[in-house]
Design a protein around this motif. Sequence first.
Motif: not given
Length: 209
Positions: A110-131
């Motif tokens: 969860p994040t609060y973003q002020g006026h004209n601010e920039i936020n950066v996320w770098s998450p991992f997304i993965y799936g193992n043997m997804v049908p």
Amino acid sequence: MTAKDCGNHGKGRRQLIRRLFGCLLVFLLIVLITILIIWAILRPTKPRFILQDTTVYAFNASSPNFLTSNFQVTVSTRNPNDRIGIYYDRLVIYATYRNQQTTLRTALPPTYQGHNEINVWSPFIYGNMVPIAPDFSVALKSEQAAGTIFMVIKIDGRVRWKVGTFVSGWYHLNVRCPAYITVGSKNNGVSVGENAVKYQLVTRCSVSV
């Protein structure tokens, strides 16, 4: 005290309660109208999202009708409003192929973003043997053989707007970022470690609130 006096006393009390209730309604109506006027003047603009890059750690569609993948994606968001802040609540990010989810959902903080601010996320997304659907599996293997796979990175969640001390209710946020994932080639990317390749994308995402 006569019965008439008691009746007048009860009537006066009821009139006082009605007046207090009426004043309260007028006050709430004035507050609501003020908020609506401020809201109409400021006119909040939805945030802007950009998919900056994707790092491919694993992508394997060799098993029939199954997909194993592991990515790290970098997504930036900017609040274009001059006087309105944004609360991001319960955000999740995941990948899809032809509208079918192919990775697990990863929660974003969860994040609060002020006026004209920039936020950066770098998450991992993965799936193992997804049908995946059989016809999608055929198309996926064809794209993998060609070296580029078109996927969509999605972000779902809720946002709230902050104007001064006023914070709005929740609004649903849906972000869709097209991503052309290069597989099997390191020519267009940068090697990260032994088996990972980072690809620069800089793709603007569609946003609906």
